[in-house]
Design a protein around this motif. Structure first.
Motif, PDB file in Angstrom:
ATOM      1  N   ARG A 176      13.227  -8.864  10.121  1.00  0.00           N
ATOM      2  CA  ARG A 176      13.057  -9.908   9.104  1.00  0.00           C
ATOM      3  C   ARG A 176      14.075  -9.801   7.977  1.00  0.00           C
ATOM      4  NH1 ARG A 176      10.617  -8.646   4.318  1.00  0.00           N
ATOM      5  NH2 ARG A 176       9.553  -6.642   4.124  1.00  0.00           N
ATOM      6  N   LEU A 177      14.660  -8.611   7.796  1.00  0.00           N
ATOM      7  CA  LEU A 177      15.628  -8.407   6.719  1.00  0.00           C
ATOM      8  C   LEU A 177      17.066  -8.691   7.149  1.00  0.00           C
ATOM      9  CD1 LEU A 177      14.125  -5.167   5.117  1.00  0.00           C
ATOM     10  CD2 LEU A 177      14.061  -7.498   4.179  1.00  0.00           C
ATOM     11  N   ASP A 181       9.958  -5.327  10.404  1.00  0.00           N
ATOM     12  CA  ASP A 181      10.513  -5.217   9.055  1.00  0.00           C
ATOM     13  C   ASP A 181      12.020  -5.014   9.070  1.00  0.00           C
ATOM     14  OD1 ASP A 181       8.277  -5.649   7.414  1.00  0.00           O
ATOM     15  OD2 ASP A 181       7.526  -3.639   7.832  1.00  0.00           O
ATOM     16  N   SER A 216       5.615  -7.820   1.102  1.00  0.00           N
ATOM     17  CA  SER A 216       6.115  -6.916   2.141  1.00  0.00           C
ATOM     18  C   SER A 216       5.158  -6.794   3.315  1.00  0.00           C
ATOM     19  CB  SER A 216       6.358  -5.520   1.548  1.00  0.00           C
ATOM     20  OG  SER A 216       5.174  -5.012   0.973  1.00  0.00           O
ATOM     21  N   ARG A 217       3.924  -7.263   3.167  1.00  0.00           N
ATOM     22  CA  ARG A 217       2.929  -7.153   4.231  1.00  0.00           C
ATOM     23  C   ARG A 217       2.220  -8.483   4.392  1.00  0.00           C
ATOM     24  NH1 ARG A 217       2.079  -4.850   8.904  1.00  0.00           N
ATOM     25  NH2 ARG A 217       0.184  -3.640   9.161  1.00  0.00           N
ATOM     26  N   ARG A 260      10.479 -17.111   2.343  1.00  0.00           N
ATOM     27  CA  ARG A 260       9.572 -15.977   2.157  1.00  0.00           C
ATOM     28  C   ARG A 260       9.561 -15.518   0.701  1.00  0.00           C
ATOM     29  NH1 ARG A 260       8.052 -11.308   5.998  1.00  0.00           N
ATOM     30  NH2 ARG A 260       7.133  -9.768   4.602  1.00  0.00           N
ATOM     31  N   ASP A 280       8.663 -10.621  -2.970  1.00  0.00           N
ATOM     32  CA  ASP A 280       7.875  -9.411  -3.226  1.00  0.00           C
ATOM     33  C   ASP A 280       6.874  -9.096  -2.119  1.00  0.00           C
ATOM     34  OD1 ASP A 280       9.140  -8.905  -5.620  1.00  0.00           O
ATOM     35  OD2 ASP A 280       7.667  -9.993  -6.824  1.00  0.00           O
ATOM     36  N   HIS A 335       2.224  -7.774  -3.306  1.00  0.00           N
ATOM     37  CA  HIS A 335       2.916  -7.384  -2.075  1.00  0.00           C
ATOM     38  C   HIS A 335       2.261  -7.864  -0.782  1.00  0.00           C
ATOM     39  CE1 HIS A 335       5.617  -5.000  -4.458  1.00  0.00           C
ATOM     40  NE2 HIS A 335       4.617  -4.313  -4.975  1.00  0.00           N
ATOM     41  N   TYR A 336       1.102  -8.535  -0.867  1.00  0.00           N
ATOM     42  CA  TYR A 336       0.392  -8.953   0.341  1.00  0.00           C
ATOM     43  C   TYR A 336       0.381 -10.470   0.456  1.00  0.00           C
ATOM     44  CZ  TYR A 336      -1.204  -4.150   0.755  1.00  0.00           C
ATOM     45  OH  TYR A 336      -1.238  -2.793   0.876  1.00  0.00           O
TER      46      TYR A 336
END
Length: 217
Positions: free
Chosen positions: A163-164, A160, A101-102, A96, A99, A71-72
């Motif tokens: 970006r979605l 967040d 998310s950070r 991107r 998976d 996730h990183y």
């Protein structure tokens, strides 16, 4: 946040190396710095929640450049100038890794002596949006230090959330922001489309309003 310790260790590790091997750490090109960043993260991994095998360089085909665990991620950028600012990645983020998310920004300021490095949460480093053939973020690694808002704070949207969004919705959100904040004769040149391939800024001015020294450039 699992990566807090990692980014502090990575920054300190690179800065110490830059002091000991001045010419090498000032000379890195983009791909070289990505490889050094990967190696650094693998070397400090035993002191963090990650294993060396969790650190994978995926640059070129994917965003961000390095995936850490599932996730990183770490996006690696640098500038040859003695500045903490540069042009960043596309706002679209079409490549991107799903998976991740950070994301953290690992940035090398190679123009000083010695070179210096900072690592911060990605969204905290994005000051504005510039346009070449497509809208791209502008990087400023000093925003947090100087208490200057990042572009998402200016647009009053969480990163967040932004970006979605679908690509067309991202573009529209940015257009709306610049419509609302234009000054004087300034206006977004691509407000009705993205046909031009020249401009380092999302805003343009009438030529007669630009300072003489800039007209001559």
């Amino acid at each position: 946040d699992m990566f807090v310790k990692d980014r502090a260790l990575a920054k300190d590790y690179l800065n110490e190396k830059a002091k000991c091997d001045v010419s090498r750490y000032k000379s890195f090109e983009g791909k070289q710095l990505e490889l050094v960043a990967e190696k650094t993260l693998k070397e400090i991994a035993p002191s963090t929640p990650f294993r060396p095998e969790d650190i994978v360089l995926v640059s070129g085909a994917k965003f961000p450049d390095i995936q850490a665990g599932r996730h990183y991620g770490v996006e690696v950028k640098s500038t040859k100038s003695n500045s903490w600012s540069s042009t960043g990645s596309s706002i679209v983020e079409s490549t991107r890794i799903a998976d991740v998310s950070r994301i953290y920004m690992l940035f090398g300021k190679l123009g000083g002596t010695p070179a210096e490095y900072k690592c911060r949460p990605y969204e905290e480093c994005l000051s504005n949006i510039a346009v070449t053939h497509s809208p791209r973020y502008l990087i400023d690694m000093t925003l947090k230090d100087n208490k200057v808002p990042n572009i998402f704070e200016k647009m009053q949207v969480d990163y967040d959330t932004f970006r979605l969004l679908e690509e067309k919705d991202k573009i529209q959100r940015v257009r709306n922001y610049y419509k609302e904040t234009r000054r004087g004769f300034e206006m977004p040149w691509w407000i009705d489309g993205e046909n031009s391939e020249k401009s380092s800024s999302i805003m343009i001015r009438f030529f007669s309003d630009v300072e003489c020294n800039i007209q001559e450039e």
